[in-house]
Write an enzyme that holds these catalytic residues in place. Structure first.
Site, PDB file in Angstrom:
ATOM      1  N   TYR A  61       0.838  -1.209   0.000  1.00 47.48           N
ATOM      2  CA  TYR A  61       0.000   0.000   0.000  1.00 47.48           C
ATOM      3  C   TYR A  61       0.870   1.255   0.000  1.00 47.48           C
ATOM      4  O   TYR A  61       1.760   1.416   0.834  1.00 47.48           O
ATOM      5  CB  TYR A  61      -0.951   0.027   1.205  1.00 47.48           C
ATOM      6  CG  TYR A  61      -2.044  -1.013   1.141  1.00 47.48           C
ATOM      7  CD1 TYR A  61      -2.281  -1.750  -0.016  1.00 47.48           C
ATOM      8  CD2 TYR A  61      -2.852  -1.266   2.244  1.00 47.48           C
ATOM      9  CE1 TYR A  61      -3.294  -2.716  -0.073  1.00 47.48           C
ATOM     10  CE2 TYR A  61      -3.868  -2.229   2.196  1.00 47.48           C
ATOM     11  CZ  TYR A  61      -4.067  -2.946   1.034  1.00 47.48           C
ATOM     12  OH  TYR A  61      -5.057  -3.896   0.990  1.00 47.48           O
ATOM     13  N   HIS A 133      -1.174 -11.779   0.160  1.00 44.69           N
ATOM     14  CA  HIS A 133      -2.014 -10.795  -0.523  1.00 44.69           C
ATOM     15  C   HIS A 133      -2.677 -11.355  -1.781  1.00 44.69           C
ATOM     16  O   HIS A 133      -3.856 -11.128  -2.032  1.00 44.69           O
ATOM     17  CB  HIS A 133      -1.157  -9.574  -0.865  1.00 44.69           C
ATOM     18  CG  HIS A 133      -1.925  -8.308  -0.998  1.00 44.69           C
ATOM     19  ND1 HIS A 133      -1.359  -7.087  -0.780  1.00 44.69           N
ATOM     20  CD2 HIS A 133      -3.207  -8.051  -1.328  1.00 44.69           C
ATOM     21  CE1 HIS A 133      -2.264  -6.147  -0.968  1.00 44.69           C
ATOM     22  NE2 HIS A 133      -3.399  -6.705  -1.307  1.00 44.69           N
ATOM     23  N   ARG A 134      -1.891 -12.046  -2.594  1.00 44.31           N
ATOM     24  CA  ARG A 134      -2.422 -12.698  -3.801  1.00 44.31           C
ATOM     25  C   ARG A 134      -1.622 -13.962  -4.027  1.00 44.31           C
ATOM     26  O   ARG A 134      -0.419 -13.988  -3.774  1.00 44.31           O
ATOM     27  CB  ARG A 134      -2.284 -11.794  -5.034  1.00 44.31           C
ATOM     28  CG  ARG A 134      -3.350 -10.745  -5.118  1.00 44.31           C
ATOM     29  CD  ARG A 134      -3.419 -10.048  -6.472  1.00 44.31           C
ATOM     30  NE  ARG A 134      -4.477  -9.057  -6.412  1.00 44.31           N
ATOM     31  CZ  ARG A 134      -5.750  -9.309  -6.673  1.00 44.31           C
ATOM     32  NH1 ARG A 134      -6.118 -10.513  -7.082  1.00 44.31           N
ATOM     33  NH2 ARG A 134      -6.662  -8.364  -6.560  1.00 44.31           N
ATOM     34  N   SER A 163      -5.702 -13.741   0.967  1.00 41.98           N
ATOM     35  CA  SER A 163      -6.564 -12.815   0.240  1.00 41.98           C
ATOM     36  C   SER A 163      -6.515 -13.173  -1.235  1.00 41.98           C
ATOM     37  O   SER A 163      -5.443 -13.530  -1.751  1.00 41.98           O
ATOM     38  CB  SER A 163      -6.055 -11.378   0.460  1.00 41.98           C
ATOM     39  OG  SER A 163      -6.909 -10.458  -0.161  1.00 41.98           O
ATOM     40  N   ARG A 274     -16.165   9.663   8.482  1.00 40.87           N
ATOM     41  CA  ARG A 274     -16.745   8.517   7.768  1.00 40.87           C
ATOM     42  C   ARG A 274     -16.326   7.193   8.404  1.00 40.87           C
ATOM     43  O   ARG A 274     -17.073   6.222   8.389  1.00 40.87           O
ATOM     44  CB  ARG A 274     -16.323   8.538   6.300  1.00 40.87           C
ATOM     45  CG  ARG A 274     -17.034   9.617   5.506  1.00 40.87           C
ATOM     46  CD  ARG A 274     -16.598   9.606   4.057  1.00 40.87           C
ATOM     47  NE  ARG A 274     -17.349  10.583   3.292  1.00 40.87           N
ATOM     48  CZ  ARG A 274     -17.040  10.950   2.057  1.00 40.87           C
ATOM     49  NH1 ARG A 274     -15.978  10.430   1.453  1.00 40.87           N
ATOM     50  NH2 ARG A 274     -17.783  11.829   1.414  1.00 40.87           N
TER      51      ARG A 274
HETATM   52  P1  NAP Z   1     -14.424   1.171  -0.302  1.00 40.83           P
HETATM   53  O1  NAP Z   1     -15.116   1.445   0.993  1.00 40.83           O
HETATM   54  O2  NAP Z   1     -15.125   0.317  -1.295  1.00 40.83           O
HETATM   55  O3  NAP Z   1     -14.047   2.540  -1.001  1.00 40.83           O
HETATM   56  C1  NAP Z   1     -13.485   3.587  -0.273  1.00 40.83           C
HETATM   57  C2  NAP Z   1     -13.395   4.809  -1.166  1.00 40.83           C
HETATM   58  O4  NAP Z   1     -14.719   5.343  -1.311  1.00 40.83           O
HETATM   59  C3  NAP Z   1     -12.517   5.886  -0.575  1.00 40.83           C
HETATM   60  O5  NAP Z   1     -11.737   6.453  -1.627  1.00 40.83           O
HETATM   61  C4  NAP Z   1     -13.532   6.890  -0.050  1.00 40.83           C
HETATM   62  O6  NAP Z   1     -13.065   8.225  -0.109  1.00 40.83           O
HETATM   63  C5  NAP Z   1     -14.656   6.731  -1.050  1.00 40.83           C
HETATM   64  N1  NAP Z   1     -15.940   7.225  -0.537  1.00 40.83           N
HETATM   65  C6  NAP Z   1     -16.716   8.145  -1.161  1.00 40.83           C
HETATM   66  N2  NAP Z   1     -17.805   8.424  -0.427  1.00 40.83           N
HETATM   67  C7  NAP Z   1     -17.720   7.677   0.693  1.00 40.83           C
HETATM   68  C8  NAP Z   1     -18.558   7.565   1.844  1.00 40.83           C
HETATM   69  N3  NAP Z   1     -19.681   8.258   1.978  1.00 40.83           N
HETATM   70  N4  NAP Z   1     -18.188   6.719   2.817  1.00 40.83           N
HETATM   71  C9  NAP Z   1     -17.052   6.004   2.698  1.00 40.83           C
HETATM   72  N5  NAP Z   1     -16.207   6.080   1.637  1.00 40.83           N
HETATM   73  C10 NAP Z   1     -16.553   6.922   0.636  1.00 40.83           C
HETATM   74  O7  NAP Z   1     -13.047   0.514   0.137  1.00 40.83           O
HETATM   75  P2  NAP Z   1     -11.563   0.470  -0.525  1.00 40.83           P
HETATM   76  O8  NAP Z   1     -10.801   1.669  -0.084  1.00 40.83           O
HETATM   77  O9  NAP Z   1     -11.621   0.172  -1.973  1.00 40.83           O
HETATM   78  O10 NAP Z   1     -11.003  -0.811   0.229  1.00 40.83           O
HETATM   79  C11 NAP Z   1     -11.117  -0.921   1.642  1.00 40.83           C
HETATM   80  C12 NAP Z   1      -9.977  -1.695   2.223  1.00 40.83           C
HETATM   81  O11 NAP Z   1      -9.965  -3.012   1.677  1.00 40.83           O
HETATM   82  C13 NAP Z   1      -8.570  -1.158   1.914  1.00 40.83           C
HETATM   83  O12 NAP Z   1      -8.182  -0.097   2.742  1.00 40.83           O
HETATM   84  C14 NAP Z   1      -7.742  -2.389   2.157  1.00 40.83           C
HETATM   85  O13 NAP Z   1      -7.500  -2.566   3.531  1.00 40.83           O
HETATM   86  C15 NAP Z   1      -8.642  -3.487   1.637  1.00 40.83           C
HETATM   87  N6  NAP Z   1      -8.313  -3.876   0.233  1.00 40.83           N
HETATM   88  C16 NAP Z   1      -7.763  -5.100   0.051  1.00 40.83           C
HETATM   89  C17 NAP Z   1      -7.482  -5.553  -1.237  1.00 40.83           C
HETATM   90  C18 NAP Z   1      -6.905  -6.925  -1.394  1.00 40.83           C
HETATM   91  O14 NAP Z   1      -6.507  -7.293  -2.513  1.00 40.83           O
HETATM   92  N7  NAP Z   1      -6.847  -7.697  -0.341  1.00 40.83           N
HETATM   93  C19 NAP Z   1      -7.747  -4.741  -2.344  1.00 40.83           C
HETATM   94  C20 NAP Z   1      -8.321  -3.490  -2.126  1.00 40.83           C
HETATM   95  C21 NAP Z   1      -8.614  -3.071  -0.829  1.00 40.83           C
HETATM   96  P3  NAP Z   1     -12.742   9.083   1.247  1.00 40.83           P
HETATM   97  O15 NAP Z   1     -11.457   8.548   1.761  1.00 40.83           O
HETATM   98  O16 NAP Z   1     -12.637  10.448   0.705  1.00 40.83           O
HETATM   99  O17 NAP Z   1     -13.881   8.906   2.193  1.00 40.83           O
END
Ligand code: NAP
Length: 304
Positions: A61, A133-134, A163, A274
Protein backbone atom coordinates in the site's frame (compact mmCIF):
# COMPACT_ATOMS: atom_id res chain seq x y z
CA UNK A 1 -41.08 -10.80 8.69
CA UNK A 2 -38.05 -12.57 10.17
CA UNK A 3 -35.18 -10.29 11.03
CA UNK A 4 -31.59 -11.26 10.42
CA UNK A 5 -29.14 -11.32 13.31
CA UNK A 6 -27.25 -8.20 14.30
CA UNK A 7 -23.48 -8.63 14.64
CA UNK A 8 -21.94 -8.99 18.13
CA UNK A 9 -19.88 -6.13 19.57
CA UNK A 10 -16.78 -8.31 19.06
CA UNK A 11 -16.23 -11.58 17.27
CA UNK A 12 -13.37 -14.07 17.42
CA UNK A 13 -10.94 -13.92 14.53
CA UNK A 14 -11.57 -17.31 12.97
CA UNK A 15 -11.25 -19.96 15.67
CA UNK A 16 -8.65 -17.91 17.54
CA UNK A 17 -8.88 -16.18 20.90
CA UNK A 18 -8.34 -12.78 19.26
CA UNK A 19 -11.43 -10.56 19.56
CA UNK A 20 -12.08 -8.14 16.71
CA UNK A 21 -14.76 -5.56 16.02
CA UNK A 22 -17.25 -6.74 13.39
CA UNK A 23 -16.11 -3.93 11.11
CA UNK A 24 -12.49 -3.07 10.25
CA UNK A 25 -10.62 -0.07 8.90
CA UNK A 26 -8.26 -0.38 5.95
CA UNK A 27 -5.20 1.70 5.09
CA UNK A 28 -4.83 1.10 1.38
CA UNK A 29 -5.21 4.81 0.75
CA UNK A 30 -3.43 6.04 3.93
CA UNK A 31 -0.25 7.24 2.26
CA UNK A 32 -2.16 9.25 -0.33
CA UNK A 33 -2.85 12.96 0.04
CA UNK A 34 0.42 13.63 1.90
CA UNK A 35 -1.34 13.64 5.25
CA UNK A 36 1.83 12.68 7.16
CA UNK A 37 2.11 11.00 10.54
CA UNK A 38 -0.06 13.54 12.37
CA UNK A 39 -2.87 13.13 9.83
CA UNK A 40 -2.52 9.34 9.93
CA UNK A 41 -2.63 9.38 13.75
CA UNK A 42 -5.96 11.24 13.63
CA UNK A 43 -7.45 8.49 11.49
CA UNK A 44 -6.10 5.72 13.71
CA UNK A 45 -7.65 7.49 16.70
CA UNK A 46 -10.94 7.92 14.83
CA UNK A 47 -11.13 4.18 14.22
CA UNK A 48 -10.09 3.09 17.72
CA UNK A 49 -12.22 5.67 19.50
CA UNK A 50 -15.26 4.54 17.49
CA UNK A 51 -14.69 0.96 18.69
CA UNK A 52 -13.00 -0.36 15.55
CA UNK A 53 -10.01 -2.35 16.80
CA UNK A 54 -9.24 -4.28 13.60
CA UNK A 55 -6.83 -2.43 11.29
CA UNK A 56 -5.78 -3.76 7.89
CA UNK A 57 -2.77 -2.67 5.85
CA UNK A 58 -0.28 -4.24 3.40
CA UNK A 59 3.36 -3.80 2.47
CA UNK A 60 2.39 -2.79 -1.07
CA UNK A 61 0.00 0.00 0.00
CA UNK A 62 1.30 3.36 -1.10
CA UNK A 63 3.85 1.86 -3.52
CA UNK A 64 2.81 4.23 -6.29
CA UNK A 65 3.09 7.32 -4.09
CA UNK A 66 5.96 9.52 -3.02
CA UNK A 67 7.73 7.10 -0.66
CA UNK A 68 7.14 3.92 -2.65
CA UNK A 69 6.74 0.33 -1.49
CA UNK A 70 6.02 0.04 2.22
CA UNK A 71 4.78 3.61 2.50
CA UNK A 72 1.48 2.93 4.26
CA UNK A 73 3.08 0.50 6.73
CA UNK A 74 5.88 2.98 7.43
CA UNK A 75 3.36 5.73 8.13
CA UNK A 76 1.53 3.53 10.61
CA UNK A 77 4.93 2.67 12.10
CA UNK A 78 5.56 6.37 12.70
CA UNK A 79 2.17 6.70 14.40
CA UNK A 80 2.94 3.72 16.64
CA UNK A 81 6.43 4.97 17.47
CA UNK A 82 5.00 8.32 18.56
CA UNK A 83 2.22 6.71 20.62
CA UNK A 84 3.22 3.14 21.55
CA UNK A 85 0.11 2.66 23.69
CA UNK A 86 -1.99 2.56 20.52
CA UNK A 87 -0.51 -0.84 19.64
CA UNK A 88 -2.31 -2.53 22.55
CA UNK A 89 -5.63 -1.18 21.38
CA UNK A 90 -5.50 -2.70 17.89
CA UNK A 91 -5.50 -6.05 16.17
CA UNK A 92 -2.93 -5.34 13.49
CA UNK A 93 -3.32 -7.05 10.12
CA UNK A 94 -0.98 -6.72 7.18
CA UNK A 95 -0.20 -8.58 3.97
CA UNK A 96 2.66 -9.37 1.65
CA UNK A 97 3.60 -11.46 -1.33
CA UNK A 98 3.24 -8.99 -4.21
CA UNK A 99 6.23 -7.25 -5.75
CA UNK A 100 4.63 -4.38 -7.66
CA UNK A 101 3.47 -4.56 -10.31
CA UNK A 102 4.65 -8.17 -10.71
CA UNK A 103 5.46 -10.88 -9.88
CA UNK A 104 3.67 -12.47 -6.99
CA UNK A 105 6.32 -14.14 -4.86
CA UNK A 106 5.73 -16.63 -2.09
CA UNK A 107 9.04 -18.42 -2.25
CA UNK A 108 10.35 -19.30 1.21
CA UNK A 109 13.12 -16.76 0.93
CA UNK A 110 10.81 -13.90 -0.10
CA UNK A 111 8.13 -14.65 2.50
CA UNK A 112 10.63 -14.59 5.34
CA UNK A 113 12.06 -11.29 4.14
CA UNK A 114 8.63 -9.72 3.51
CA UNK A 115 7.49 -10.45 7.05
CA UNK A 116 10.73 -9.17 8.60
CA UNK A 117 10.49 -6.00 6.53
CA UNK A 118 6.87 -5.40 7.59
CA UNK A 119 7.84 -5.77 11.26
CA UNK A 120 10.62 -3.25 10.76
CA UNK A 121 8.44 -0.70 8.94
CA UNK A 122 5.57 -1.07 11.41
CA UNK A 123 8.03 -0.84 14.33
CA UNK A 124 6.31 -3.70 16.14
CA UNK A 125 7.49 -7.04 17.56
CA UNK A 126 4.49 -9.02 16.38
CA UNK A 127 1.90 -8.87 13.62
CA UNK A 128 -1.50 -10.14 14.79
CA UNK A 129 -2.68 -11.29 11.37
CA UNK A 130 -0.34 -11.81 8.42
CA UNK A 131 -2.04 -12.46 5.09
CA UNK A 132 -0.78 -13.61 1.70
CA UNK A 133 -2.01 -10.80 -0.52
CA UNK A 134 -2.42 -12.70 -3.80
CA UNK A 135 -1.56 -16.29 -4.64
CA UNK A 136 1.77 -17.06 -6.31
CA UNK A 137 0.98 -19.85 -8.75
CA UNK A 138 4.64 -20.88 -8.77
CA UNK A 139 4.89 -21.47 -5.00
CA UNK A 140 4.23 -24.93 -3.59
CA UNK A 141 1.72 -24.71 -0.72
CA UNK A 142 3.81 -27.07 1.41
CA UNK A 143 6.82 -24.79 1.11
CA UNK A 144 4.72 -21.71 1.98
CA UNK A 145 3.20 -23.57 4.93
CA UNK A 146 6.63 -24.46 6.31
CA UNK A 147 7.74 -20.83 6.36
CA UNK A 148 4.45 -19.55 7.74
CA UNK A 149 4.39 -22.16 10.51
CA UNK A 150 7.95 -21.10 11.36
CA UNK A 151 7.08 -17.41 11.68
CA UNK A 152 4.13 -18.22 13.91
CA UNK A 153 6.31 -20.50 16.05
CA UNK A 154 8.90 -17.70 16.32
CA UNK A 155 6.21 -15.40 17.77
CA UNK A 156 6.55 -12.80 15.02
CA UNK A 157 3.08 -13.49 13.65
CA UNK A 158 0.09 -14.59 15.71
CA UNK A 159 -2.38 -15.74 13.05
CA UNK A 160 -2.47 -16.31 9.30
CA UNK A 161 -4.87 -15.43 6.51
CA UNK A 162 -5.10 -15.24 2.74
CA UNK A 163 -6.56 -12.82 0.24
CA UNK A 164 -7.75 -13.32 -3.32
CA UNK A 165 -7.17 -17.09 -3.14
CA UNK A 166 -9.37 -19.52 -5.04
CA UNK A 167 -11.06 -22.13 -2.88
CA UNK A 168 -8.69 -24.94 -3.93
CA UNK A 169 -5.66 -22.69 -3.34
CA UNK A 170 -6.93 -21.90 0.15
CA UNK A 171 -7.71 -25.56 0.90
CA UNK A 172 -4.27 -26.69 -0.32
CA UNK A 173 -2.38 -24.20 1.85
CA UNK A 174 -4.57 -24.95 4.85
CA UNK A 175 -3.97 -28.66 4.39
CA UNK A 176 -0.22 -28.24 4.82
CA UNK A 177 -0.33 -25.64 7.60
CA UNK A 178 0.04 -26.72 11.21
CA UNK A 179 -1.23 -23.28 12.29
CA UNK A 180 -4.48 -23.16 10.29
CA UNK A 181 -5.75 -20.05 8.51
CA UNK A 182 -8.17 -17.80 10.41
CA UNK A 183 -9.21 -15.36 7.67
CA UNK A 184 -9.84 -15.00 3.98
CA UNK A 185 -10.10 -11.61 2.27
CA UNK A 186 -11.98 -11.53 -1.03
CA UNK A 187 -13.64 -8.53 -2.65
CA UNK A 188 -17.25 -8.50 -1.43
CA UNK A 189 -19.79 -5.70 -1.72
CA UNK A 190 -23.36 -5.18 -2.83
CA UNK A 191 -21.77 -4.60 -6.26
CA UNK A 192 -19.48 -7.66 -6.06
CA UNK A 193 -21.66 -10.60 -5.08
CA UNK A 194 -19.77 -13.62 -6.49
CA UNK A 195 -18.86 -14.94 -3.03
CA UNK A 196 -22.47 -15.38 -2.01
CA UNK A 197 -23.02 -18.16 -4.47
CA UNK A 198 -19.63 -19.45 -5.61
CA UNK A 199 -18.91 -21.34 -2.39
CA UNK A 200 -16.21 -19.07 -0.92
CA UNK A 201 -18.35 -18.03 2.04
CA UNK A 202 -19.53 -21.61 2.52
CA UNK A 203 -15.91 -22.73 2.62
CA UNK A 204 -15.16 -19.99 5.17
CA UNK A 205 -18.00 -21.20 7.40
CA UNK A 206 -16.93 -24.82 7.03
CA UNK A 207 -13.32 -24.06 8.00
CA UNK A 208 -14.22 -21.47 10.64
CA UNK A 209 -12.53 -18.61 8.78
CA UNK A 210 -13.54 -14.99 9.21
CA UNK A 211 -14.22 -13.42 5.81
CA UNK A 212 -12.94 -9.85 5.50
CA UNK A 213 -14.60 -7.89 2.68
CA UNK A 214 -12.31 -5.62 0.67
CA UNK A 215 -13.76 -2.61 -1.18
CA UNK A 216 -17.15 -2.98 0.55
CA UNK A 217 -18.47 0.07 -1.32
CA UNK A 218 -17.10 -1.14 -4.66
CA UNK A 219 -14.13 1.20 -4.25
CA UNK A 220 -16.53 4.08 -3.55
CA UNK A 221 -18.88 3.47 -6.50
CA UNK A 222 -21.83 2.94 -4.19
CA UNK A 223 -21.46 6.48 -2.87
CA UNK A 224 -21.78 7.91 -6.39
CA UNK A 225 -23.39 5.24 -8.58
CA UNK A 226 -23.38 5.83 -12.33
CA UNK A 227 -24.39 2.68 -14.21
CA UNK A 228 -28.00 1.49 -14.22
CA UNK A 229 -27.02 -1.55 -12.16
CA UNK A 230 -25.11 0.49 -9.56
CA UNK A 231 -28.06 2.88 -9.27
CA UNK A 232 -30.51 0.00 -8.79
CA UNK A 233 -28.34 -1.44 -5.99
CA UNK A 234 -28.01 1.98 -4.37
CA UNK A 235 -31.79 2.42 -4.46
CA UNK A 236 -32.38 -0.95 -2.80
CA UNK A 237 -29.91 0.02 -0.05
CA UNK A 238 -31.55 3.42 0.31
CA UNK A 239 -34.88 1.82 1.24
CA UNK A 240 -33.32 0.41 4.41
CA UNK A 241 -31.00 3.37 4.98
CA UNK A 242 -33.88 5.84 4.96
CA UNK A 243 -36.16 3.67 7.10
CA UNK A 244 -33.44 3.36 9.76
CA UNK A 245 -31.93 6.83 9.56
CA UNK A 246 -28.47 5.87 8.32
CA UNK A 247 -26.46 6.64 5.22
CA UNK A 248 -26.38 4.35 2.20
CA UNK A 249 -22.76 3.44 2.89
CA UNK A 250 -23.63 2.36 6.43
CA UNK A 251 -26.49 0.29 5.01
CA UNK A 252 -24.01 -1.32 2.60
CA UNK A 253 -21.67 -2.37 5.43
CA UNK A 254 -24.59 -3.73 7.45
CA UNK A 255 -25.87 -5.69 4.44
CA UNK A 256 -22.56 -7.56 4.37
CA UNK A 257 -22.60 -8.03 8.15
CA UNK A 258 -26.05 -9.65 8.03
CA UNK A 259 -24.60 -12.70 6.25
CA UNK A 260 -24.21 -15.73 8.56
CA UNK A 261 -20.50 -16.14 7.75
CA UNK A 262 -19.79 -13.05 9.89
CA UNK A 263 -18.31 -10.95 7.10
CA UNK A 264 -16.14 -8.08 8.36
CA UNK A 265 -16.34 -5.13 5.95
CA UNK A 266 -13.10 -3.13 5.73
CA UNK A 267 -13.95 0.56 5.65
CA UNK A 268 -11.79 2.20 2.99
CA UNK A 269 -12.47 5.85 3.76
CA UNK A 270 -9.59 8.03 4.99
CA UNK A 271 -11.92 10.62 6.53
CA UNK A 272 -12.26 10.50 10.33
CA UNK A 273 -16.00 11.18 10.38
CA UNK A 274 -16.74 8.52 7.77
CA UNK A 275 -14.66 5.92 9.62
CA UNK A 276 -16.52 6.62 12.86
CA UNK A 277 -19.88 6.63 11.10
CA UNK A 278 -19.21 3.07 9.90
CA UNK A 279 -19.94 1.64 13.35
CA UNK A 280 -23.60 2.63 12.98
CA UNK A 281 -23.77 -0.47 10.80
CA UNK A 282 -23.84 -2.61 13.95
CA UNK A 283 -27.40 -1.52 14.65
CA UNK A 284 -29.02 -1.74 11.22
CA UNK A 285 -31.62 -4.46 11.09
CA UNK A 286 -32.24 -6.39 7.88
CA UNK A 287 -35.21 -8.55 6.97
CA UNK A 288 -34.80 -11.39 4.47
CA UNK A 289 -37.00 -9.49 2.04
CA UNK A 290 -34.91 -6.30 2.12
CA UNK A 291 -31.66 -8.27 2.00
CA UNK A 292 -32.70 -10.26 -1.04
CA UNK A 293 -33.97 -7.06 -2.75
CA UNK A 294 -30.37 -5.76 -2.75
CA UNK A 295 -29.09 -9.09 -4.06
CA UNK A 296 -31.67 -9.13 -6.85
CA UNK A 297 -30.75 -5.56 -7.84
CA UNK A 298 -27.09 -6.63 -8.01
CA UNK A 299 -27.91 -9.77 -10.02
CA UNK A 300 -29.93 -7.69 -12.44
CA UNK A 301 -32.47 -10.50 -12.69
CA UNK A 302 -34.99 -12.19 -10.47
CA UNK A 303 -34.07 -15.17 -8.35
CA UNK A 304 -34.99 -18.53 -9.88
P1 NAP B 1 -14.42 1.17 -0.30
O1 NAP B 1 -15.12 1.45 0.99
O2 NAP B 1 -15.13 0.32 -1.30
O3 NAP B 1 -14.05 2.54 -1.00
C1 NAP B 1 -13.48 3.59 -0.27
C2 NAP B 1 -13.40 4.81 -1.17
O4 NAP B 1 -14.72 5.34 -1.31
C3 NAP B 1 -12.52 5.89 -0.58
O5 NAP B 1 -11.74 6.45 -1.63
C4 NAP B 1 -13.53 6.89 -0.05
O6 NAP B 1 -13.07 8.22 -0.11
C5 NAP B 1 -14.66 6.73 -1.05
N1 NAP B 1 -15.94 7.23 -0.54
C6 NAP B 1 -16.72 8.15 -1.16
N2 NAP B 1 -17.81 8.42 -0.43
C7 NAP B 1 -17.72 7.68 0.69
C8 NAP B 1 -18.56 7.57 1.84
N3 NAP B 1 -19.68 8.26 1.98
N4 NAP B 1 -18.19 6.72 2.82
C9 NAP B 1 -17.05 6.00 2.70
N5 NAP B 1 -16.21 6.08 1.64
C10 NAP B 1 -16.55 6.92 0.64
O7 NAP B 1 -13.05 0.51 0.14
P2 NAP B 1 -11.56 0.47 -0.53
O8 NAP B 1 -10.80 1.67 -0.08
O9 NAP B 1 -11.62 0.17 -1.97
O10 NAP B 1 -11.00 -0.81 0.23
C11 NAP B 1 -11.12 -0.92 1.64
C12 NAP B 1 -9.98 -1.70 2.22
O11 NAP B 1 -9.97 -3.01 1.68
C13 NAP B 1 -8.57 -1.16 1.91
O12 NAP B 1 -8.18 -0.10 2.74
C14 NAP B 1 -7.74 -2.39 2.16
O13 NAP B 1 -7.50 -2.57 3.53
C15 NAP B 1 -8.64 -3.49 1.64
N6 NAP B 1 -8.31 -3.88 0.23
C16 NAP B 1 -7.76 -5.10 0.05
C17 NAP B 1 -7.48 -5.55 -1.24
C18 NAP B 1 -6.91 -6.92 -1.39
O14 NAP B 1 -6.51 -7.29 -2.51
N7 NAP B 1 -6.85 -7.70 -0.34
C19 NAP B 1 -7.75 -4.74 -2.34
C20 NAP B 1 -8.32 -3.49 -2.13
C21 NAP B 1 -8.61 -3.07 -0.83
P3 NAP B 1 -12.74 9.08 1.25
O15 NAP B 1 -11.46 8.55 1.76
O16 NAP B 1 -12.64 10.45 0.70
O17 NAP B 1 -13.88 8.91 2.19
Amino acid sequence: MSELQLPPAFRPLGKSDIAVSPIAWGMWRLAEDGRGAAGAAKLVHAALDAGINFLDTADIYGFDGAGGFGDAEALLGEVLAAEPALRERMVLATKGGILPPLPYDQSAEYLRKAIEDSLTRLKVDVIDLWQIHRPDILAHPQEMARVLDDVVASGKVRKLGVSNFTMPQLAALNHFLGEKLVTTQPEISPLRIDCFENGELDQAMMLGLTPMAWSPLGGGRLAAPESARDIAVAEALDVVAQAQGVSRTVAAYSWLMAHPAGIIPIIGSQKAERIAEGTQALTVQWTRQDWYAVLVAARGERLP
